[in-house]
Design a protein around this motif. Structure first.
Motif, short mmCIF file in Angstrom:
data_model
loop_
_atom_site.label_atom_id
_atom_site.label_comp_id
_atom_site.label_asym_id
_atom_site.label_seq_id
_atom_site.Cartn_x
_atom_site.Cartn_y
_atom_site.Cartn_z
N GLU A 21 0.86 -1.19 0.00
CA GLU A 21 0.00 0.00 0.00
C GLU A 21 0.89 1.24 0.00
N VAL A 22 0.43 2.29 -0.63
CA VAL A 22 1.13 3.57 -0.58
C VAL A 22 0.56 4.33 0.62
N LYS A 23 1.44 4.75 1.53
CA LYS A 23 0.98 5.53 2.69
C LYS A 23 0.59 6.90 2.19
N LEU A 24 -0.64 7.30 2.53
CA LEU A 24 -1.13 8.60 2.07
C LEU A 24 -0.93 9.65 3.15
N PRO A 25 -0.61 10.88 2.83
CA PRO A 25 -0.35 11.34 1.47
C PRO A 25 0.94 10.74 0.92
N PRO A 26 0.97 10.54 -0.41
CA PRO A 26 2.16 9.94 -1.02
C PRO A 26 3.36 10.90 -0.99
N THR A 27 4.55 10.35 -1.09
CA THR A 27 5.76 11.18 -1.15
C THR A 27 5.83 11.82 -2.54
#
Length: 184
Positions: A21-27
């Protein structure tokens, strides 16, 4: 800029991993990667740019295909009414699907697969996909037909699944039960 050299091919271990999963907010890096993925798909459909950079035309790509094991997809495709579906999504997820199935009569292809793999790939005829756009907006998309197939193909990549995993080994052209054929 992403080119065909960046697209990993079948047999590469990343294609069989479940993406994170991409941790939000994304980098910023994640945003840039997703932007570049969408640009790659759009560029691959432009004959001049595709020829210049030796791009194979594609209508979608998933981050694992560029050796980034994160849940990101980019899709740029028109349906049979010429409506454009152009999406770059973080953490796309199928939240519901129809019982009815469908399949492309021409079969499916993949930027990570350099060979022709004949056979019908059964897919859900309708899906609802939830994801987060580059602007951080959460979207819920109700999709059907070709567009639903494209989203399922790309989301499969996030789960380490290749399109040919769905083809019947014994009889590749066995029409899937209760499935509507789609010509494209």
């Amino acid at each position: 800029m992403i080119t065909m050299k960046d697209v990993i091919r079948e047999g590469h271990p990343t294609l069989r991993q479940v993406a994170k999963e991409v941790k939000l907010p994304p980098t910023e890096e994640e945003k840039n990667t997703l932007k570049e993925m969408l640009e790659f798909v759009i560029n691959s459909q432009d004959p001049e740019i595709a020829a210049k950079y030796q791009l194979r035309p594609g209508i979608g790509i998933a981050a694992p295909q560029i050796n980034v094991s994160k849940r990101m997809i980019a899709i740029h495709v028109t349906d049979d009414q010429e409506n454009l579906y152009s999406y770059a999504l973080f953490n796309p997820k199928i939240i519901s699907h129809s019982v009815e199935m469908c399949y492309l009569t021409s079969g499916e292809g993949c930027l990570s697969v350099d060979r022709d793999v004949p056979g019908y790939v059964p897919r859900y005829a309708k899906v609802t996909v939830k994801g987060t756009t580059l602007n951080g907006e959460e979207v819920k998309l109700r999709l059907k037909g070709l567009i639903a197939i494209v989203f399922q193909h790309e989301i499969d990549h996030l789960n380490g699944v290749m399109f040919y995993d769905h083809i019947n080994d014994q009889d590749p052209f066995l029409e899937p039960k209760h499935a509507k054929p789609i010509d494209r």
